[in-house]
Design a protein around this motif. Structure first.
Motif, mmCIF file in Angstrom:
data_model
loop_
_atom_site.group_PDB
_atom_site.id
_atom_site.type_symbol
_atom_site.label_atom_id
_atom_site.label_comp_id
_atom_site.label_asym_id
_atom_site.label_seq_id
_atom_site.Cartn_x
_atom_site.Cartn_y
_atom_site.Cartn_z
ATOM 1 N N ARG A 120 -4.048 -4.146 8.537
ATOM 2 C CA ARG A 120 -2.584 -3.821 7.975
ATOM 3 C C ARG A 120 -1.616 -4.082 8.844
ATOM 4 O O ARG A 120 -1.633 -4.264 9.949
ATOM 5 N N SER B 145 -1.642 -3.873 3.313
ATOM 6 C CA SER B 145 -3.497 -3.692 3.672
ATOM 7 C C SER B 145 -4.111 -4.999 3.213
ATOM 8 O O SER B 145 -4.024 -5.386 1.888
ATOM 9 N N HIS C 87 0.944 -1.081 0.208
ATOM 10 C CA HIS C 87 -0.021 -0.056 0.081
ATOM 11 C C HIS C 87 0.786 1.139 -0.028
ATOM 12 O O HIS C 87 0.785 2.055 -0.853
#
Length: 349
Positions: A54, A30, A18
């Motif tokens: 995450r 994530s 991410h």
């Protein structure tokens, strides 16, 4: 998230690389489902929610993972506010497409690419190139064997196009004529604010492409700043095409798409070698995607409403728009590359 993130990452696209935390050299992974990808307008910090799982992992550990070979991503590049999110959403409904809209990691790499040879770069040029290759490989993962990733980039990520379009890659370049682009930006308060925020950087980029500054920002009217932004993004894409003759590029005028969406959506799907039946095309174009604002689907925004707003902006700013178009024509007279790029899209109208 569990300790088996390595296994999850190598299986499919559920773990999105991410963001990168530059000071600690860690990548934020994530956890996204296939439906999460389909719904997301942007794969950046705007998808953060308390429910989003995450985990930060060292870039070095991610680099060590062995991934199966996957097809090179397909790309949608654009000049900004020309329907790229809409096209991405429509094409993303095809079973063989996994659409990634504006992944943040590519945006960070674009920023580093602009200083990769400078002392302030966080990475050496060799590290930058290796990590660009790794990022593309990571973003190539999908959920199904017959699925291809289609990346819709942020507009300024077009600067990376020459580095991303290596070999016979499929790409769609979206644009709009200047006389429609200027009122498109002027019609929205948010788009005007965004234009002001990016104008300085766009003028700097345009200057780099041309070898000489075509203007000074403080001397440009609002409409001229929009025209300059249009020139920057257009020239960026045009140069990318000139530098990558083996790339399979389809240029598409968004206004033409709106005038005949059935034909142009089918053309885009075919360009990317994805099957899209007539029935599926009709379903998509009569469904909610076409009647909502693509960047915020909770808001209604039909082609008819867009046309009404453009007519109002054109009428209210007619004098400034005409002056900005003349200014652009004068720039084309001074810079052959600008003239060539403008002639290129003019022949496609």
């Amino acid at each position: 998230m569990t300790d088996s993130w390595q296994n999850q990452f190598t299986q499919d696209a559920r773990l999105l690389p991410h963001l990168v935390d530059l000071p600690t050299d860690q990548v934020l992974l994530s956890h996204l489902t296939e439906d999460d990808y389909r719904k997301a307008s942007f794969l950046d910090q705007r998808i953060f929610t308390p429910q989003l799982r995450r985990q930060l992992v060292p870039w070095s550990q991610l680099s060590e993972l062995t991934l199966e070979d996957r097809p090179t991503p397909q790309y949608i590049f654009h000049i900004g506010h020309v329907g790229s999110t809409l096209l991405s959403r429509l094409l993303g409904e095809i079973d063989t497409v996994l659409a990634l809209r504006e992944p943040q990691l590519l945006r960070t790499l674009t920023e580093i690419s602009q200083i990769q040879d400078e002392p302030e770069s966080p990475w050496s040029p060799e590290t930058y190139q290796r990590r660009l290759d790794e990022t593309v490989r990571w973003l190539s993962r999908s959920f199904h064997p017959d699925q291809k990733v289609m990346i819709k980039a942020s507009s300024f990520v077009s600067e990376l196009a020459p580095q991303l379009l290596v070999g016979p890659v499929d790409a769609l370049f979206l644009y709009a004529p200047l006389d429609r682009y200027i009122p498109t930006i002027l019609a929205g308060e948010t788009s005007v604010q965004e234009m002001h925020m990016m104008a300085g950087n766009r003028l700097k980029r345009l200057t780099q492409h041309l070898g000489k500054a075509p203007a000074r920002l403080w001397e440009l009217s609002l409409a001229q700043r929009v025209a300059m932004s249009w020139l920057c993004e257009l020239v960026t894409l045009f140069r990318a095409q000139k530098n990558k003759p083996s790339t399979n590029i389809l240029w598409m005028d968004f206004e033409s798409f709106l005038s005949n969406p059935e034909e142009y959506l089918s053309r885009a799907a075919g360009h990317f070698s994805h099957k899209l039946s007539t029935q599926k095309t009709t379903e998509l174009l009569s469904g909610p995607i076409m009647s909502s604002y693509s960047k915020a689907p909770e808001h209604d925004y039909s082609p008819n409403l867009r046309q009404q707003l453009l007519l109002e902006a054109t009428r209210d700013n007619a004098v400034d728009i005409a002056a900005a178009i003349r200014w652009t024509e004068n720039i084309a007279g001074d810079f052959p590359l600008v003239a060539e790029a403008m002639q290129w899209i003019e022949t496609r109208r």
